[in-house]
Design a protein around this motif. Structure first.
Motif: not given
Length: 801
Positions: A258-266, A270-277
């Motif tokens: 969950r913290d990864y999601v928050i940090d990545a958005i902040n 990019p959505l592509d890297r966010f999803s691929i990871e």
């Protein structure tokens, strides 16, 4: 007798009843097209496909095993050969059956109790008479380049405004802009999930600079709270929860994800890297700690370690869960419907389902079955111990400083640094990750039966109608396709389905910031979903996301900077009657805030909210005995103490089987499946929760204490009520509100003045949390708490302006 009639009459009743389905479909034509006038050109995708898909495709669609009379309405050639005469509705059997008075031929059959009204019948007639033109399904056609025409009425309107103005099929008279207070409150709630401070509102109202609004947008997008607010929606999509769901619903270790999601958005990832990871972070070369944490996405499904678990059965359950979630999150597709048979409404076959499942066959499940426990938290290997990002960065600095101190022989400094390192490492949390192993054999399961081993062995592949992944990405024939290939295909705009993926996500962003998707079916872009009301706008936003290199914040900014976003919420009865779902976007949507935002707003207004980002899940106040039916092991709920009690709703412990009652009452999902859109109910239970949940009672008392602390020299009740209203909703009370709240205050003073013990009991829950001024009596404290409790429950406090 027409040839088709003779053919159908020669068949068994169960086979020749296809016209009933057609008529039933027509009767249930989607309401989203009520805006089209009789003079409009009939569109197959917009007007006709929803009718045919609703019921016709079930027996006359993609599923070959269930197809009746060898007739398909999802394929033009079949329909035009047997049931539809292009250009002549009167000669078409589909129409003949609908208008027939013969009970044996009449469709829908009399026993269904359904009739086709004149408007619905006319839609089919007009379509057939105009040529019965079929169109490819809109969701599988890449977004086109949109031509932007000049605005007809506003010189400074954005691309969004121009597209909506020109796509309107009726007179376009938008609502005026919302006042500045409403604009800033809406923007703050949408982007951060928190209300703005009254001083911020006052400053914005006085700021005449042309860039005043854009400055606020940029500041809110840069706020750490932006990542928290958008993360709430993402966690709904990926069905994040703190418990396993099945059987004993034990806690599992996953909060660092969950913290990864928050940090990545902040961070603006990019959505592509966010999803691929998330899909394949473990397969990336030299995967970082963050990428390994992100791979925990694959472990978010429900699992069980009950003694009687059959691993083979649960492996089939896990595979199906992953295919359902993957297709729903990134494709807005219901591929899960093809688990037991070919999809009834969309071109996904059962073989496609198991080919997608094969991508996830390398996820190590053996450790989970071999060493899983029913303890709290349960053990679900593979897991790793990790620090949050701040601690990871600080630990690197401390390690470097230790090396220098050791080289310099500085003993005192070395001891201090080692103590700090030990303290940092004590804050580690465990989290489930994905670990690849030799792929399991995935077989095609006839009828989804996990005991049937007669099916073919399936290799990883994308749905056949979307192409060949190996060819698209240039993967060698001797290399096995894996999750990393699949994830990259999702965002490849040249050789994959990146343009289709972009359309899925911008539709959801539009929903988050207007209250309704351009296609209202956020989780189903297939035949059973509703097509976009403004297809050009949807394509434009998809192109914006792609051209900005999948930058989520830039796309959000495009939306909230539009005049459309800044319009007032309209109560015009004529507008509501002509456009009840606000499909023309002529005004903004005023709806109740999400469950977490309602809680966060109350705590922020009260001055209690803890703004720290990230950390473990927390347990707020909850009714005693709520967990009494949880077993393996039995457990008793114990709420957190101190500031942990006032963390944002995002961090609330998410118990799948027994979701926190406040969240449940305000329509938060249990997160057993992907939730692309939460329902918005309005029930008495919600009012009871908001008036009586201990969190809201304490918040009201802390709010009252804040009002009294901040007005120490004020003796006028109305002035203090105005101050409370400014804190909560950014304005003074109007005449009616003043009368009502002063009356409430006086009656509560009389009530608690006559019963001092009642006042003490009412205030006991807040203890020292409220920080009351020492000069106020318990009667005054209780009376003002009743007033602030009413203010926290105002429509304007709880609803998006």
């Amino acid at each position: 007798m027409r040839p088709l009639v003779r053919l159908l009459l020669s068949l068994p009743n169960a086979v020749r009843n296809w016209p009933a389905i057609v008529a039933f479909c027509v009767f249930h034509a989607s309401s989203c097209f009520h805006l089209a006038s009789a003079a409009d050109e009939v569109s197959f995708n917009r007007d006709v496909r929803p009718i045919l898909s609703n019921l016709c495709f079930r027996c006359h669609g993609p599923d070959a095993e269930e197809r009746a009379a060898d007739l398909r309405f999802d394929v033009a050639e079949s329909a035009l050969e047997s049931a539809i005469v292009s250009g002549d509705a009167d000669a078409s059997e589909i129409i003949a059956r609908i208008v027939s008075k013969d009970p044996d031929l009449q469709m829908p059959p009399p026993e269904t109790g359904k009739e086709v009204d004149a408007e619905q019948l006319e839609t089919l007639r007009r379509w057939i008479n105009s040529g019965a033109n079929y169109e490819p399904h809109w969701a599988y056609v890449p977004p086109s380049r949109v031509s932007l025409r000049e605005a007809a009425t506003r010189e400074t309107s954005t691309a969004i405004d121009r597209l909506l103005e020109h796509s309107a099929r009726t007179s376009f008279e938008p609502a005026p802009r919302a006042d500045r207070r409403a604009q800033l409150r809406r923007l703050s709630f949408d982007l951060t999930g928190l209300p703005p401070d009254f001083n911020d509102i006052a400053s914005f109202e006085e700021d005449d600079a042309p860039e005043a609004y854009s400055r606020r947008v940029d500041a809110l997008l840069a706020s750490p709270a932006f990542g928290e607010r958008l993360a709430e929606y993402w966690l709904d999509l990926v069905r994040f929860a703190d418990t396993v769901g099945y059987h004993g619903d034990q806690d599992h270790n996953i909060t660092p994800y969950r913290d990864y999601v928050i940090d990545a958005i902040n961070d603006g990832m990019p959505l592509d890297r966010f999803s691929i990871e998330q899909i394949a972070g473990d397969l990336l070369p030299d995967a970082t700690i963050e990428q390994r944490i992100a791979s925990g996405y694959n472990r978010l499904l429900q699992t069980s370690h009950e003694g009687g678990v059959q691993p083979k059965e649960y492996l089939a359950i896990y595979s199906a869960d992953r295919v359902r979630n993957f297709s729903a999150v990134w494709m807005a597709a219901t591929v899960g419907c093809a688990q037991c048979h070919d999809h009834k409404y969309d071109p996904y076959s059962a073989r496609d389902f198991y080919s997608l499942a094969a991508f996830f066959a390398d996820i190590d499940e053996a450790q989970h079955f071999r060493s899983g426990t029913n303890s709290l938290p349960t053990r679900r290997l593979p897991e790793i111990d990790v620090l949050d990002r701040t601690d990871r960065l600080r630990l690197e600095e401390v390690d470097a400083a230790i090396a220098l101190a050791e080289a310099a022989g500085n003993g005192a400094q070395l001891a201090e640094l080692k103590a700090e390192k030990e303290q940092i490492e004590s804050r580690k949390r465990r989290t489930m990750i994905t670990q690849t192993t030799e792929p399991r054999v995935i077989r095609f399961l006839p009828r989804g039966n996990w005991l049937d081993e007669t099916g073919d062995v399936m290799e990883p592949a994308i749905p056949s109608f979307l192409g060949d992944l190996r060819e698209s990405l240039g993967v060698a024939s001797d290399q096995r396709l894996n999750r990393l290939h699949l994830a990259r295909w999702l965002f490849d705009v040249d050789h994959g389905v990146g343009r289709l993926t972009a359309r899925v996500f911008v539709n959801r962003l539009w929903y988050l910031y207007t209250g309704r998707g351009i296609s209202p079916s956020l989780g189903d872009f297939g035949g059973q979903g509703q097509p976009p009301v403004h297809p050009e706008l949807l394509d434009h936003l998809a192109n914006v996301l792609i051209e900005n290199r999948w930058d989520i914040k830039a796309t959000v900014r495009e939306i909230v900077m539009s005049d459309t976003y800044r319009r007032a919420v309209s109560a015009d009865p004529e507008l509501r009657q002509s456009d009840p779902y606000n499909e023309l976007c002529r005004s903004q949507s005023g709806h109740r805030l999400p469950a977490e935002t309602v809680r966060d707003a109350a705590l922020e207004i009260a001055g209690l909210l803890d703004h720290r980002v990230g950390g473990r899940s927390v347990k707020p106040f909850q009714p005693a005995g709520y967990y009494r039916h949880l077993n393996f092991p039995t457990r008793k709920y114990k709420h957190d103490q101190g500031v942990m009690q006032w963390r944002r709703g995002l961090y609330t412990h998410w118990q799948r089987q027994f979701l926190h009652p406040m969240l449940k009452a305000l329509d938060a999902p249990s997160r057993e499946e992907c939730t692309a859109e939460r329902p918005r109910s309005n029930t008495p239970v919600e009012a009871l929760v908001l008036l009586n949940d201990p969190t809201f009672v304490v918040a009201a008392q802390a709010f009252a204490a804040r009002v009294l602390r901040e007005t120490p020299t004020v003796t006028d009740d109305v002035a203090r009520i105005d101050h409370a209203m400014r804190i909560a909703i950014g304005r003074d009370a109007n005449d009616g509100e003043q009368v009502a709240l002063v009356g409430l205050l006086q009656s509560e003073r009389e009530r608690y003045g006559a019963d001092a013990e009642a006042a003490k009991r009412f205030l006991s829950e807040s203890n020292d949390l409220a920080h009351w001024p020492t000069t106020t009596s318990s009667t005054e404290r209780a009376a003002w708490s009743s007033v602030t409790r009413a203010v926290l429950n105002l429509h304007e406090t709880l609803y998006r302006p």
